[in-house]
Design a protein around this motif. Sequence first.
Motif, mmCIF file in Angstrom:
data_model
loop_
_atom_site.group_PDB
_atom_site.id
_atom_site.type_symbol
_atom_site.label_atom_id
_atom_site.label_comp_id
_atom_site.label_asym_id
_atom_site.label_seq_id
_atom_site.Cartn_x
_atom_site.Cartn_y
_atom_site.Cartn_z
ATOM 1 N N ASN A 124 0.811 -1.211 0.000
ATOM 2 C CA ASN A 124 0.000 0.000 0.000
ATOM 3 C C ASN A 124 0.847 1.265 0.000
ATOM 4 O OD1 ASN A 124 -3.198 0.209 0.530
ATOM 5 N ND2 ASN A 124 -2.407 -1.857 0.813
ATOM 6 N N GLU A 125 1.921 1.235 0.773
ATOM 7 C CA GLU A 125 2.820 2.393 0.761
ATOM 8 C C GLU A 125 3.440 2.564 -0.630
ATOM 9 O OE1 GLU A 125 5.626 1.703 3.945
ATOM 10 O OE2 GLU A 125 3.967 1.407 5.361
ATOM 11 N N ARG A 185 1.219 4.144 -3.390
ATOM 12 C CA ARG A 185 1.142 5.616 -3.372
ATOM 13 C C ARG A 185 2.287 6.216 -4.174
ATOM 14 N NH1 ARG A 185 0.767 7.887 2.530
ATOM 15 N NH2 ARG A 185 0.008 9.749 1.443
ATOM 16 N N THR A 220 2.512 8.038 -8.813
ATOM 17 C CA THR A 220 2.992 9.324 -9.325
ATOM 18 C C THR A 220 4.353 9.200 -10.014
ATOM 19 O OG1 THR A 220 3.999 9.848 -7.199
ATOM 20 C CG2 THR A 220 1.762 10.633 -7.542
ATOM 21 N N PRO A 276 -3.787 4.161 -11.668
ATOM 22 C CA PRO A 276 -3.586 2.743 -11.320
ATOM 23 C C PRO A 276 -4.722 2.243 -10.416
ATOM 24 C CG PRO A 276 -1.578 4.029 -10.946
ATOM 25 C CD PRO A 276 -2.679 5.010 -11.188
ATOM 26 N N LEU A 277 -4.899 0.933 -10.375
ATOM 27 C CA LEU A 277 -5.887 0.354 -9.454
ATOM 28 C C LEU A 277 -5.401 0.470 -8.011
ATOM 29 C CD1 LEU A 277 -7.022 -2.899 -11.289
ATOM 30 C CD2 LEU A 277 -8.516 -1.061 -10.516
ATOM 31 N N GLY A 278 -4.100 0.278 -7.794
ATOM 32 C CA GLY A 278 -3.552 0.348 -6.431
ATOM 33 C C GLY A 278 -2.726 -0.886 -6.129
ATOM 34 N N ASP A 332 -6.953 -3.960 -3.751
ATOM 35 C CA ASP A 332 -8.000 -3.356 -4.562
ATOM 36 C C ASP A 332 -8.663 -4.366 -5.479
ATOM 37 O OD1 ASP A 332 -7.921 -0.418 -3.911
ATOM 38 O OD2 ASP A 332 -5.816 -0.797 -4.297
#
Lengths: 415, 415
Positions: free
Chosen positions: A12-13, A16, A20, A113-115, A197
Amino acid sequence: MSELLVKARKANECARILATISTEEKNAALQLIAEQLLIEEEFLLTENKKDIIEARNNGTNEGIIDRLTLNAERLRDMAEGLKQVASLPDPVGEILTSITRPNGLNINKVRVPLGVIGMIYEARPNVTIDASSLCLKAGNAVILRGSSSAIHSNIALVQVVQRALDKTTIPVEAIQLIEDTSRQTATEMFTLNEYLDVLIPRGGASLIQSVVNNASVPVLETGVGNCHLYIDETAQTEMAISIAVNAKTQRPSVCNAVETILIHEKWASTHFEDLLVALIEKGVSFVGDEKTRALDSRIELASETDWKDEFLDLKVALKVVNSVDEAIEHIYTYGTKHSESIISEDALNVESFLNKVDAAAVYHNASTRFTDGFEFGFGAEIGISTQKLHARGPMGLEALTSTKYIVHGTGQVKG
Amino acid sequence: MSELLVKARKANECARILATISTEEKNAALQLIAEQLLIEEEFLLTENKKDIIEARNNGTNEGIIDRLTLNAERLRDMAEGLKQVASLPDPVGEILTSITRPNGLNINKVRVPLGVIGMIYEARPNVTIDASSLCLKAGNAVILRGSSSAIHSNIALVQVVQRALDKTTIPVEAIQLIEDTSRQTATEMFTLNEYLDVLIPRGGASLIQSVVNNASVPVLETGVGNCHLYIDETAQTEMAISIAVNAKTQRPSVCNAVETILIHEKWASTHFEDLLVALIEKGVSFVGDEKTRALDSRIELASETDWKDEFLDLKVALKVVNSVDEAIEHIYTYGTKHSESIISEDALNVESFLNKVDAAAVYHNASTRFTDGFEFGFGAEIGISTQKLHARGPMGLEALTSTKYIVHGTGQVKG
């Protein structure tokens, strides 16, 4: 904290950061992974050999052992695949729609992105690299959960990937493998909605069903293909036979191969034997309905299961029908909404078939074998979706993205 | 066979017919339903009264009774809504992409209906008509499962709808209501993958969680909105205050209302009292962090729950931050990925916020209250998706469709 939870948090980190990161940085990372695979060939083959020895000791059949095996050529293919993914356009950042509302608000729908993607898959270690490269290119972090039979290969592959990522701006935890291959870790992934996700299962029908039935995390379902070919009254003889042979025999073990051929009675009355002979030449065996058995006694009577299931083998079910509508009804009853084809020169029958048959891909005068991300021009494929939400049919990079509305105002408030 | 199974099978038969029905036929049906609602006003209000009497007997609060109540004006609004949906462009049949491959295959990605939609929803009977009209327009059959408290109204509404459909080419079973409102019928819907293509829950957080956690049918999740407004150092004073007041107070009970305002310390040092006064005028109460309490003693100390949950009320959480990055971190920790807004004149901070905040809609210098299908120009809304698959943000007619690849060949086989 479990291995999965630790890695899910890190993913998850990473997600993020990945969201970008520039296209150039992602492509550079894919190139470096490709190089690292070749640099570490010896290490990878040594680790892969451990899986193969274990598989042999467990009496695994040679077909599966072949799929498990890595060699110099297969590593080169993987590296080539990575470079191809690097060369594909980056889906992230694409503006899908941009409108300005009467109140002046400018609303842009942008691809993001989906994640974090959870991949649950079986045997083949090349999936480890394929999935990683596609997830990374689309800006996602991925958590891989492969099968125990490929665990040494998968651990080695992900170590190599991470050693390559370590030379880039992308955190190594963008691509992580769950090393604990107990059933429990898969089950734990099913309900990890806080961190995942989407889940993508790749493997046999029972794996996919287990994920679909038990996951609360949204699933991209890649499913079975009980595909049909319908040869209409007006079908060109040679074209029909050539497509039937291709769709059944070119690679019978895959989901877009044909399992049942529906034949209009008029076409059958003159060309049935030619079709059979062509299929027999390729080693195909037959089951069929009573009408086909009346035409050729070598055909065994088909059971309900024969109409319903994939043979994934050089075996085909044959049925004589009296109209395109009967063909459509049969497909409605037994089809799995994957790929269905009509061979016909009758425009009305073609239109009726293409409109009424509900499937990810419907074909006119072409083999069902084309349902594939490469054949559709996507440059890569994470699987073939047989569900209707999000993505249907071959899934390329776009299927690994979501969207986000970015709205620019000048102080607007709602009246 | 259960009521649900009987109706689900009929819905599947209807979905096949609906998939090939013309735009004109669908629009005519929507117009007829609108007329029938007005013709049968007396019947509908009589049946609605039964629900209201039962609700009063059960001690239901007046807010909920108001949402349950039908009257002549609300029926006219429903009829108006139906006519608006009729006037929207038909999403079905739209060609999204069309390519011709080097081998001559022509591959078209075409929008098609999803199939059968299961709606599980609470209290408000207008959802019965809203959902029906959108599902119908997008060519889907729908199975409605409303709550027991609105059962007389829902039965009457669906009877009226079906009497209108009876005058059209569309089978009346295109829109069906499950009259058995026991918990079991909802649970049965969760796993009806054979007949349902998607489930859409609409209602409170516990209803939605129950569907997400227990359904194997794919879910379109419409979720909670813990939305934030970040007032940057460079925010224009009046704009920031006007947007804060609008986003918090214009309709506090909805998911796109703001629950927390994050304020840059420099902006707070000069404008904090002005912001508070403007909110107090609208009856807003406050909780906040220690820094805000140092600025104004009327602010109570916020608990962890205050940062996390929706108030859905004239209450707001306030926090002073020292940078856009701290605001982004707070939103990452507590946000629900619904709608987030930055008020700022600093281009870099704006860009950073819009790119780094992961939400269905991110705003610059505008109120979060615009996250809405009507405000986004979709003409209608089935809900606001907070998931990342298929549809994200306000969902209009397109969210109720899938796609299908229609491939034209001239005898192509795979080499």
